[in-house]
Design a protein around this motif. Structure first.
Motif, mmCIF file in Angstrom:
data_model
loop_
_atom_site.group_PDB
_atom_site.id
_atom_site.type_symbol
_atom_site.label_atom_id
_atom_site.label_comp_id
_atom_site.label_asym_id
_atom_site.label_seq_id
_atom_site.Cartn_x
_atom_site.Cartn_y
_atom_site.Cartn_z
ATOM 1 N N UNK A 1 0.869 -1.172 0.000
ATOM 2 C CA UNK A 1 0.000 0.000 0.000
ATOM 3 C C UNK A 1 0.911 1.229 0.000
ATOM 4 N N UNK A 2 0.721 2.098 -0.992
ATOM 5 C CA UNK A 2 1.650 3.200 -1.205
ATOM 6 C C UNK A 2 0.978 4.565 -1.074
ATOM 7 N N UNK A 3 1.691 5.504 -0.480
ATOM 8 C CA UNK A 3 1.263 6.895 -0.508
ATOM 9 C C UNK A 3 1.781 7.508 -1.812
ATOM 10 N N UNK A 4 1.493 8.785 -2.073
ATOM 11 C CA UNK A 4 1.952 9.368 -3.346
ATOM 12 C C UNK A 4 3.454 9.236 -3.575
ATOM 13 N N UNK A 5 4.256 9.408 -2.514
ATOM 14 C CA UNK A 5 5.703 9.265 -2.675
ATOM 15 C C UNK A 5 6.073 7.841 -3.076
ATOM 16 N N UNK A 6 5.383 6.853 -2.491
ATOM 17 C CA UNK A 6 5.645 5.464 -2.839
ATOM 18 C C UNK A 6 5.269 5.167 -4.280
#
Length: 419
Positions: free
Chosen positions: A166-171
């Motif tokens: 599960x990724x945030x925008x940076x990920x």
């Protein structure tokens, strides 16, 4: 043992390869002038093991109604006077509940996970080149609501041992650096790390050559007119040029066209053609192009990197057996590539394509035996033919040859429809 395989798409060719590898005498029949020229030709390019889910899911009927009113909608329905179409649609609606979804999902994952496991061996033993990459799929969420809704998918992925992040925008940007240019257009993503990508058409052509080297004979430009039955067995397959082609066993891998051949012998498969569209364009800036596959959750469009090309595919159009590519048919997929990767490729040089996906109402393909002891099925894979090809091809080949397949066929055969 002489085996007739009907269909030279990715499903038919993988089946033929495994049969020939085992020493069977294999004959492949197809109406096209070469392998992989219909649904296998320009699909999304995803080997999406982690996204093997039925379209018939809880909440889909309401979503479908909303999609019909979107400007760039993922779904089109043309209300034809077709009892088959309406029956198929009703059957699909009956599967849009929690219990059915869980059963259908488990069946699909059984095949896709098996395909995921055998594909590396297939590539290793053949040395096939197909613009393959192993960098996963990024499901991109434009809204927080989509991000929260993905929790249900995460639970299912964990249950079926499909690795994810599960990724945030940076990920998301770390996985797909070009997305930094459009950072304001998404809130996060779900990355399916075991997924692969590759050109299905290239793979199918190369594997057909390998099968031919093992002795399989491919007869192209052959319209299959009928299956001849004597008693309770298939006697032969009649084509317009070769006449009656006979064997010990027969495999139908004709995708959306399987019902047209099987209806007259009272095997009325609930497989319906659902049209999809794609464009393929050249990469003009590697730094601005995708590195693997991105699935835009809002528009249900996949963007895949295939060597020095970008493939953008999506849209579900229910319109019978129409292959028409209208002037605005690819508008949605063109919008998505321009929106997310504006500097990556030359959209003015995009090549449009359309193909018919062989969909079952429950999402699961129809594999294995029929009421005729020497007739076997390998069809109904929907959008996941490329994903499931290696696994279903190998499993069906084992069954035809009297071997015990590595996976159970429980719930995968035509028997689930009373056939």
């Amino acid at each position: 043992m002489r085996i007739i395989v009907m269909g030279a798409g990715v499903i038919g060719v993988t089946t033929a390869y495994y049969l020939a590898k085992a020493g069977a005498e294999v004959v492949v029949l197809d109406r096209q002038p070469g392998p992989g020229l219909e649904t296998s030709y320009a699909n999304a390019g995803e080997l999406s093991y982690g996204m093997s889910s039925p379209w018939a899911a809880p909440g889909v009927p309401m979503k479908a109604l909303k999609w019909l009113f979107m400007k760039r909608r993922p779904l089109f329905i043309w209300p034809l006077i077709s009892p088959r179409m309406w029956k198929w649609g009703a059957q699909m609606l009956m599967n849009c509940n929690d219990a059915s979804y869980a059963v259908n999902k488990s069946r699909m994952v059984r095949i896709s996970n098996y395909s995921r496991d055998v594909m590396p061996d297939l590539i290793s033993e053949t040395g096939i080149e197909y613009d393959g990459r192993e960098q996963g799929t990024l499901q991109l969420f434009r809204t927080e609501k989509q991000m929260k809704a993905s929790k249900a998918d995460q639970d299912i992925l964990a249950e079926f041992d499909s690795p994810f992040e599960v990724l945030d925008p940076d990920g998301c940007i770390a996985a797909e650096p070009a997305l930094a240019l459009v950072r304001d257009k998404f809130v996060g993503g779900l990355r399916l790390t075991a997924d692969r990508t590759g050109d299905c058409r290239m793979f199918t052509m190369a594997l057909a050559e390998k099968a031919a080297a093992l002795g399989a004979r491919f007869h192209y430009g052959q319209k299959i007119e009928m299956i001849r039955i004597e008693g309770d067995r298939v006697k032969g397959v009649k084509t317009d040029k070769l006449g009656l082609v006979t064997g010990d066993a027969y495999v139908c891998a004709l995708g959306s066209h399987a019902p047209r051949l099987l209806d007259p012998i009272d095997l009325r498969l609930p497989v319906y053609p659902v049209k999809g569209y794609s464009v393929t364009l050249p990469v003009t800036d590697d730094a601005g192009a995708p590195q693997s596959t991105i699935m835009d959750e809002t528009h249900k469009v996949a963007i895949t990197r295939l060597g020095d090309r970008i493939r953008v595919a999506g849209t579900a159009e229910i319109a019978g057996y129409s292959n028409r590519l209208g002037p605005n048919a690819t508008a949605t997929v063109r919008h998505v590539i321009g929106d997310l990767f504006p500097q990556g490729g030359d959209i003015d040089r995009a090549e449009g394509w359309t193909g018919l996906r062989p969909m079952t109402p429950d999402g699961t393909p129809i594999l294995g035996p029929t009421r005729y002891p020497n007739l076997f099925l390998n069809t109904g894979h929907g959008t996941l033919g490329w994903t499931m090809a290696a696994g279903s091809g190998r499993a069906v080949a084992d069954l035809v040859l009297g071997r015990t397949p590595d996976i159970s066929f429980d719930g995968l055969t035509a028997a689930r429809y009373g056939l």
